[in-house]
Design an enzyme around this catalytic site. Structure first.
Site, PDB file in Angstrom:
ATOM      1  N   GLU A   5     -33.327  28.526 -27.065  1.00  0.00           N
ATOM      2  CA  GLU A   5     -33.776  27.185 -26.653  1.00  0.00           C
ATOM      3  C   GLU A   5     -32.904  26.090 -27.272  1.00  0.00           C
ATOM      4  O   GLU A   5     -33.365  24.977 -27.519  1.00  0.00           O
ATOM      5  CB  GLU A   5     -35.259  26.964 -26.991  1.00  0.00           C
ATOM      6  N   GLY A   6     -31.649  26.397 -27.497  1.00  0.00           N
ATOM      7  CA  GLY A   6     -30.707  25.442 -28.064  1.00  0.00           C
ATOM      8  C   GLY A   6     -30.529  25.676 -29.548  1.00  0.00           C
ATOM      9  O   GLY A   6     -31.481  25.579 -30.326  1.00  0.00           O
TER      10      GLY A   6
END
Length: 596
Positions: free
Chosen positions: A439-440
């Site tokens: 998610e980054g």
């Protein structure tokens, strides 16, 4: 390897820091006050302690497996997921119109923490489904909502996010999956997606894939990406399941941790094209997918807090049981449990302070989300939205980096036994590593903090937060206790460091981008350090007041001591982080590339 949900700590934050009774004044949340929060958390604790936690170690030893396109999950997961859905846990925060309970995020966040503490591999499935629900609620047509939402909200079906591809990584401008329009208004999807959490499994009847793809003739780069619903099984008009779609799992990854969670490689369109349904408008897919990603980023931050709590509980229990060496102060004449040794206590207090600080920060962020989305006053919504958006990279980035240190300390407390898989401490360490990546990565969160959350508004949001921190400093100084005075000094120095760096970032993002972005992760760590420390200071003030009133003396003293420890051992790092960013930025890029 039992788990006990920290319900009392959670309710302390929900009541005194997030002010749940104020949230209960917002239309639609009238029944979501403290009594409701307590009842929900108690029931959630029973489920997670009794059903999910016992499966955690088994999932690490006996992970999900793939054969001939079929994924079989860890024994016990399928039945546990059925109970999860029937208990209403998937729909806790989602609208009652689609079968949910419509509770605020402030309550739901605590439940997310519990499920991830109990069994992070399991909890990843509902986490991704939550994101799919949010995207469809925001951008889905009435037809898509009617077809998919109730089944997702009730946990009968699950959802996925299909973003990246082998050549793309985090650069979604390189997405090549294509979507070909069909005469009936559907699209045919062709391409490969990787790292798809629960992209294939045996726990639900259908899997609703949300897929990024390019329509033929779309602009290059991120402006030409669209979002599609592409279910595992097509859905008939009467809601029953129809033919298998042309979306297949060709393998699952073998991973460092979260082994029970199947991470799939999905192939779309090998047999004529997978049927997809456009979500919203063409070429706005990344905008819609960010709805899922922001929901998931907050939830991943909660995973960091959750795994830290589980590692802390495990380490405390081991330290109480493990007998080795006499205490250095001679208080016990023979070998004693290692919890009596000063360095072990230091490690345990570090684990506890980090976890409580991040939990408090995340709980306050959840309350801001609730106000930003539901408060009747537009100005209140706007202020809370700015605060929440600033907090998301902190909750995601700082809390997950924190979990690395805490789970590592958990292994260290166990000594040599921590390196042995049978104790369970190593699983938490391994499971935690992915949190700083998916998610980054932390750098992506930090770049967001620099660009969108600080430079874009000239640091105004940071300054508004700093003004609130300054008010807390005044309250600490006015209280007059040694603990509060010490916290006030540390918090003042940390706030000033944060403001200096925010000015440096806002002023240099365009003029000296290499210098600013070289310090982006330290800036994120500084901001998380300070904001979590601010919440610990607020906790200290509340605990002092309740202690004076004679409430739960042991608990309140522990709160005060933990806040003191955070101030004196963690918050004190803030000025050093400032110096490394402002004074040391050039040294990061000084070495010529050919010297590496």
């Amino acid at each position: 390897m039992s788990y006990t949900a920290p319900v009392k700590d959670m309710l302390f934050d929900i009541e005194h820091l997030a002010h749940i009774e104020q949230i209960a004044q917002i239309p639609g949340f009238e029944d979501a006050g403290l009594d409701t929060a307590a009842a929900v958390l108690e029931e959630c604790a029973k489920f997670n302690e009794g059903v999910l936690a016992p499966l955690n170690f088994e999932g690490d030893k006996n992970p999900s497996s793939w054969k001939d396109g079929v994924v079989t999950t860890t024994p016990g997961f399928k039945e546990a997921f059925r109970q999860y859905g029937e208990g209403g846990w998937q729909g806790l925060q989602h609208p009652a119109d689609f079968g949910g309970q419509g509770l605020p995020k402030t309550i739901g966040a605590a439940c997310i923490e519990m499920s991830n503490s109990a069994n992070m591999s399991f909890a990843l499935c509902p986490l991704l489904t939550d994101g799919a629900i949010e995207a469809l609620l925001t951008a889905g047509s009435d037809e898509l909502k009617a077809t998919y939402l109730e089944k997702l909200v009730t946990g009968e079906w699950t959802g996925t996010m299909n973003l990246t591809e082998p050549q793309a990584g985090s650069d979604l401008a390189l997405v090549r999956t294509r979507a070909e329009p069909q005469p009936d208004g559907t699209y045919k999807i062709f391409g490969t997606k990787i790292f798809i959490t629960y992209g294939e499994h045996d726990m639900a009847a259908n899997i609703v894939h949300l897929v990024l793809a390019r329509v033929q003739g779309a602009p290059e780069g991120v402006k030409g990406i669209s979002l599609f619903v592409c279910p595992k099984f097509l859905v008939n008009k009467d809601g029953t399941l129809g033919a298998r779609n042309d979306a297949h799992c060709v393998s699952i990854e073998h991973k460092l941790g979260i082994k029970a969670s199947p991470t799939a490689v999905l192939q779309f369109g090998d047999h004529g094209g997978a049927v997809g349904y456009l979500v919203g408008e063409e070429n706005r897919g990344l905008e819609y997918m960010f709805i899922m990603m922001n929901a998931a980023r907050y939830a991943v931050g909660m995973q960091g807090i959750a795994i830290a709590e589980r590692a802390y509980q495990k380490a405390v229990q081991y330290a109480k049981d493990r007998v080795q060496s006499r205490p250095v102060d001679g208080s016990i004449p023979a070998s004693a449990p290692i919890i009596h040794h000063p360095d072990v206590k230091r490690m345990l207090m570090t684990m506890r302070a980090y976890t409580e600080g991040c939990r408090a920060m995340a709980t306050v962020a959840a309350a801001a989300f609730d106000a930003a989305h539901h408060h009747p006053d537009a100005d209140v919504r706007k202020q809370n939205q700015a605060f929440y958006e600033f907090m998301v990279p902190l909750v995601k980035g700082y809390s997950t980096e924190m979990s690395q240190e805490v789970t590592s300390l958990g292994v260290q407390v166990h000594g040599g036994m921590g390196f042995i898989e049978e104790t369970g401490a190593a699983q938490y360490y391994r499971d935690a590593k992915i949190l700083t990546i998916y998610e980054g990565t932390t750098a992506i969160q930090a770049n967001d903090l620099v660009g969108r959350k600080t430079a874009r508004d000239g640091g105004q949001t940071v300054k508004a937060i700093a003004a609130q921190i300054e008010k807390t400093e005044a309250e600490l100084a006015a209280s007059g206790t040694p603990a509060a005075q010490s916290m006030a000094r540390r918090l003042t120095a940390a706030r000033q460091a944060l403001l200096e760096v925010a000015d440096f970032v806002a002023g240099g993002a365009k003029a000296s981008p290499n210098a600013v972005f070289a310090g982006s992760v330290p800036y994120l760590m500084l901001a998380g350090n300070v904001v979590a420390g601010w919440q610990m200071a607020r906790s200290l003030l509340v605990a002092q007041d309740l202690l004076q009133k004679g409430q739960d003396e042991a608990f309140m003293r522990a709160k005060i001591t933990t806040a003191q420890f955070y101030a004196e051992h963690i918050l004190v790092k803030a000025p050093g982080l400032r110096d490394s960013i402002v004074q040391g930025a050039d040294s990061v890029t000084a070495l010529a590339l050919d010297a590496f």
